[in-house]
Scaffold this active site. Sequence first.
Site, PDB file in Angstrom:
ATOM      1  N   ARG A 118       5.723 -13.136   1.121  1.00 60.48           N
ATOM      2  CA  ARG A 118       5.245 -13.347   2.484  1.00 60.48           C
ATOM      3  C   ARG A 118       4.360 -14.587   2.545  1.00 60.48           C
ATOM      4  O   ARG A 118       3.874 -15.043   1.501  1.00 60.48           O
ATOM      5  CB  ARG A 118       4.405 -12.127   2.922  1.00 60.48           C
ATOM      6  CG  ARG A 118       5.117 -10.812   2.704  1.00 60.48           C
ATOM      7  CD  ARG A 118       4.123  -9.696   2.351  1.00 60.48           C
ATOM      8  NE  ARG A 118       4.843  -8.490   1.914  1.00 60.48           N
ATOM      9  CZ  ARG A 118       5.007  -7.404   2.653  1.00 60.48           C
ATOM     10  NH1 ARG A 118       4.452  -7.317   3.840  1.00 60.48           N
ATOM     11  NH2 ARG A 118       5.694  -6.377   2.200  1.00 60.48           N
ATOM     12  N   ASP A 168      -2.268   7.015   2.781  1.00 59.25           N
ATOM     13  CA  ASP A 168      -1.672   8.024   1.886  1.00 59.25           C
ATOM     14  C   ASP A 168      -0.448   7.504   1.139  1.00 59.25           C
ATOM     15  O   ASP A 168       0.167   8.241   0.365  1.00 59.25           O
ATOM     16  CB  ASP A 168      -1.306   9.289   2.690  1.00 59.25           C
ATOM     17  CG  ASP A 168      -0.337   8.999   3.825  1.00 59.25           C
ATOM     18  OD1 ASP A 168       0.207   7.870   3.893  1.00 59.25           O
ATOM     19  OD2 ASP A 168      -0.114   9.891   4.661  1.00 59.25           O
ATOM     20  N   GLY A 169      -0.078   6.262   1.403  1.00 53.09           N
ATOM     21  CA  GLY A 169       1.062   5.697   0.680  1.00 53.09           C
ATOM     22  C   GLY A 169       2.415   6.162   1.197  1.00 53.09           C
ATOM     23  O   GLY A 169       3.449   5.853   0.608  1.00 53.09           O
ATOM     24  N   ASP A 227       0.906 -11.464   6.906  1.00 56.59           N
ATOM     25  CA  ASP A 227       1.431 -10.647   5.800  1.00 56.59           C
ATOM     26  C   ASP A 227       2.765 -10.017   6.175  1.00 56.59           C
ATOM     27  O   ASP A 227       3.420  -9.413   5.324  1.00 56.59           O
ATOM     28  CB  ASP A 227       0.417  -9.563   5.390  1.00 56.59           C
ATOM     29  CG  ASP A 227      -0.009  -8.700   6.562  1.00 56.59           C
ATOM     30  OD1 ASP A 227      -0.502  -9.250   7.562  1.00 56.59           O
ATOM     31  OD2 ASP A 227       0.156  -7.468   6.493  1.00 56.59           O
ATOM     32  N   GLY A 256       0.805  -1.208   0.000  1.00 57.80           N
ATOM     33  CA  GLY A 256       0.000   0.000   0.000  1.00 57.80           C
ATOM     34  C   GLY A 256       0.843   1.265   0.000  1.00 57.80           C
ATOM     35  O   GLY A 256       0.351   2.358  -0.261  1.00 57.80           O
ATOM     36  N   ARG A 257       2.104   1.088   0.332  1.00 58.43           N
ATOM     37  CA  ARG A 257       2.984   2.267   0.375  1.00 58.43           C
ATOM     38  C   ARG A 257       4.431   1.883   0.115  1.00 58.43           C
ATOM     39  O   ARG A 257       5.353   2.553   0.545  1.00 58.43           O
ATOM     40  CB  ARG A 257       2.871   2.937   1.726  1.00 58.43           C
ATOM     41  CG  ARG A 257       3.138   1.973   2.871  1.00 58.43           C
ATOM     42  CD  ARG A 257       3.565   2.717   4.052  1.00 58.43           C
ATOM     43  NE  ARG A 257       3.503   1.900   5.243  1.00 58.43           N
ATOM     44  CZ  ARG A 257       3.763   2.380   6.416  1.00 58.43           C
ATOM     45  NH1 ARG A 257       4.074   3.632   6.552  1.00 58.43           N
ATOM     46  NH2 ARG A 257       3.703   1.612   7.474  1.00 58.43           N
ATOM     47  N   ASP A 261       9.174  -6.422   7.957  1.00 54.04           N
ATOM     48  CA  ASP A 261       8.154  -5.401   8.195  1.00 54.04           C
ATOM     49  C   ASP A 261       8.147  -4.904   9.644  1.00 54.04           C
ATOM     50  O   ASP A 261       7.429  -5.415  10.490  1.00 54.04           O
ATOM     51  CB  ASP A 261       6.757  -5.915   7.820  1.00 54.04           C
ATOM     52  CG  ASP A 261       6.282  -5.248   6.535  1.00 54.04           C
ATOM     53  OD1 ASP A 261       7.098  -4.563   5.885  1.00 54.04           O
ATOM     54  OD2 ASP A 261       5.104  -5.392   6.193  1.00 54.04           O
ATOM     55  N   ARG A 280      14.648  -0.830   1.272  1.00 53.00           N
ATOM     56  CA  ARG A 280      14.824  -2.116   1.947  1.00 53.00           C
ATOM     57  C   ARG A 280      15.378  -3.144   0.963  1.00 53.00           C
ATOM     58  O   ARG A 280      14.970  -3.160  -0.198  1.00 53.00           O
ATOM     59  CB  ARG A 280      13.466  -2.546   2.475  1.00 53.00           C
ATOM     60  CG  ARG A 280      13.454  -3.867   3.168  1.00 53.00           C
ATOM     61  CD  ARG A 280      12.218  -3.985   4.026  1.00 53.00           C
ATOM     62  NE  ARG A 280      11.032  -4.257   3.231  1.00 53.00           N
ATOM     63  CZ  ARG A 280       9.800  -4.224   3.722  1.00 53.00           C
ATOM     64  NH1 ARG A 280       9.582  -3.892   4.980  1.00 53.00           N
ATOM     65  NH2 ARG A 280       8.767  -4.502   2.962  1.00 53.00           N
ATOM     66  N   LYS A 322      10.086   1.885   0.456  1.00 52.78           N
ATOM     67  CA  LYS A 322       8.921   2.009   1.343  1.00 52.78           C
ATOM     68  C   LYS A 322       8.596   3.486   1.545  1.00 52.78           C
ATOM     69  O   LYS A 322       9.491   4.279   1.848  1.00 52.78           O
ATOM     70  CB  LYS A 322       9.248   1.341   2.686  1.00 52.78           C
ATOM     71  CG  LYS A 322       8.062   1.178   3.611  1.00 52.78           C
ATOM     72  CD  LYS A 322       8.384   0.146   4.670  1.00 52.78           C
ATOM     73  CE  LYS A 322       7.266  -0.001   5.679  1.00 52.78           C
ATOM     74  NZ  LYS A 322       7.578  -1.048   6.666  1.00 52.78           N
TER      75      LYS A 322
HETATM   76  P1  AMP Z   1       1.848  -2.768   8.100  1.00 56.43           P
HETATM   77  O1  AMP Z   1       1.133  -2.701   9.398  1.00 56.43           O
HETATM   78  O2  AMP Z   1       2.852  -1.660   7.880  1.00 56.43           O
HETATM   79  O3  AMP Z   1       2.431  -4.110   7.832  1.00 56.43           O
HETATM   80  O4  AMP Z   1       0.745  -2.483   6.963  1.00 56.43           O
HETATM   81  C1  AMP Z   1      -0.395  -3.290   6.763  1.00 56.43           C
HETATM   82  C2  AMP Z   1      -0.989  -2.940   5.425  1.00 56.43           C
HETATM   83  O5  AMP Z   1      -1.403  -1.587   5.388  1.00 56.43           O
HETATM   84  C3  AMP Z   1      -0.035  -3.134   4.251  1.00 56.43           C
HETATM   85  O6  AMP Z   1      -0.773  -3.639   3.168  1.00 56.43           O
HETATM   86  C4  AMP Z   1       0.480  -1.742   4.022  1.00 56.43           C
HETATM   87  O7  AMP Z   1       0.910  -1.546   2.695  1.00 56.43           O
HETATM   88  C5  AMP Z   1      -0.738  -0.883   4.347  1.00 56.43           C
HETATM   89  N1  AMP Z   1      -0.369   0.464   4.812  1.00 56.43           N
HETATM   90  C6  AMP Z   1       0.200   0.812   5.991  1.00 56.43           C
HETATM   91  N2  AMP Z   1       0.387   2.133   6.072  1.00 56.43           N
HETATM   92  C7  AMP Z   1      -0.075   2.662   4.911  1.00 56.43           C
HETATM   93  C8  AMP Z   1      -0.153   3.997   4.367  1.00 56.43           C
HETATM   94  N3  AMP Z   1       0.279   5.068   5.041  1.00 56.43           N
HETATM   95  N4  AMP Z   1      -0.671   4.139   3.140  1.00 56.43           N
HETATM   96  C9  AMP Z   1      -1.114   3.085   2.441  1.00 56.43           C
HETATM   97  N5  AMP Z   1      -1.070   1.826   2.884  1.00 56.43           N
HETATM   98  C10 AMP Z   1      -0.556   1.591   4.106  1.00 56.43           C
HETATM   99 MG    MG Z   2       3.185  -5.211   6.592  1.00 55.16          MG
END
Ligand code: AMP
Ligand code: MG
Length: 487
Positions: free
Chosen positions: A183, A125-126, A252, A92-93, A262, A176, A113
Amino acid sequence: MKALDELTFDNRFARLGDAFSTHVLPEPISEPRLVVASPAAMALLDLDPAVAESPLFAELFGGHKLWAEAEPRAMVYSGHQFGSYNPQLGDGRGLLLGEVYNQAGEHWDLHLKGAGQTPYSRMGDGRAVLRSSIREFLASEALHALGIPTTRALCVIGSDTPVWREKQERAAMVLRLAPSHIRFGHFEYFYYTKRPEQQKALGEHVLAMHFPECREQPEPYLAMFREIVERNAELIAKWQAYGFCHGVMNTDNMSTLGITFDFGPFAFLDDFDANFICNHSDDRGRYSFSNQVPIGQWNLSALAQALTPFISVEALRETLGLYLPLFQVHYLDLMRRRLGLTTGEDNDQALVEQLLQLMQGSGVDYNLFFRHLGEHSAESAVARLRDDFVDIKGFDAWAERYCARVSRDGNDDQSERRQRMHAVNPLYILRNYLAQEAIDAAEAGDYSVVRRLHELLSDPFNEQPGMAHFAERPPEWGKHLEISCSS
Ligand code: AMP
Ligand code: MG
């Protein structure tokens, strides 16, 4: 040594096609600038460390420029988050910029990232903030230096781009590196969406790229699953032995390579606490320190479920059964070494458990205890450490057993003991408050603190001049930092 434009790309994952990932270009951050780079990680790409200072470096890893051969892709996956299945996740980002081969023929994914929105961003917001990018950078390089398998971090690039979390912050990107970003959740995605052909293509890709020796086995998928079980048992044994809490062990966030993956609200234990929860949104403590061991198995069973099209349930069950015994073997081996023992005895497990019980609730600093234990002979070390324990009588009883055990171990040369123990017991670890000090300075534009901390943590076992502050117990405020999981 290579210049930045001389990397050799071969984007195997991108070639799997659009069912596996989506082409997305990075969205640049404004005024990109180098916060910190890891010369050791740069060496993995044969890059000269000096190129980190070049404007091109910040432009490439701040999303402004791309190599002609890069093929940025957002990967799709799903996964179990806090025990519930989430059918639609993905990068997502972050973007897989491409796959690079170094001169030794090793393969490294470049994953950027914080590179902006993708089809998997949902409401996000990515972006990634400077704070969390620094934490991921420091943790990956620190874990590696401790000998704990992990993704690596090449650099953090800061910017002026504003992002909103609980307050306004600045966007950053972290580059990274990992041999693979696949995963458990990748396998789950194709299993639960019932796409056997694509799941097979994924499986063949992972086997060919990362488990070639398993292809020689009569049942390649079973051999691969066994290898994943073994690697995870060993990884989690290392986390437990060194007091590392991952914080978000969703499937994930579990790597098929058995590496730490992660980073979110992770922490190294300061005072020993088996029930420590580093992620303050984890109100039930699903991912508490001691739960990491059974959760490792839970996650492997989620992967096993996704592999049922390839492997019989019986064989999967039997292989899963290897996890706990293997964990125990690795854990005990590491703890023996941390205690300075070179041989094994049946009661060693009990010796370790009794020590942890005494530490629990006593406010004993987990890492420094072992370091100090190696500083002197067993007798004199325990005499110095006993005042740290609430149950002094209990500690004395333990100490007596420990000293007897050390003398049966038979290696009583003190300088040899010290050297052996200091080689496995770090003097410096990435305490939350140290990361926070580095973040506070970086947010104010001073990157020297994070650079110094990174350098120190790259060599955690050897005492370094002028660094005594970093080897002290944390101040009281430093033990109670709330690490936000919005990152
Ligand atoms: P994480 O907890 O960082 O492993 O993220 C869980 C999911 O949420 C993953 O699919 C990430 O890509 C997405 N994600 C986390 N933060 C953001 C963000 N700021 N914008 C878009 N996607 C996010
Ligand atoms: Mg993650």
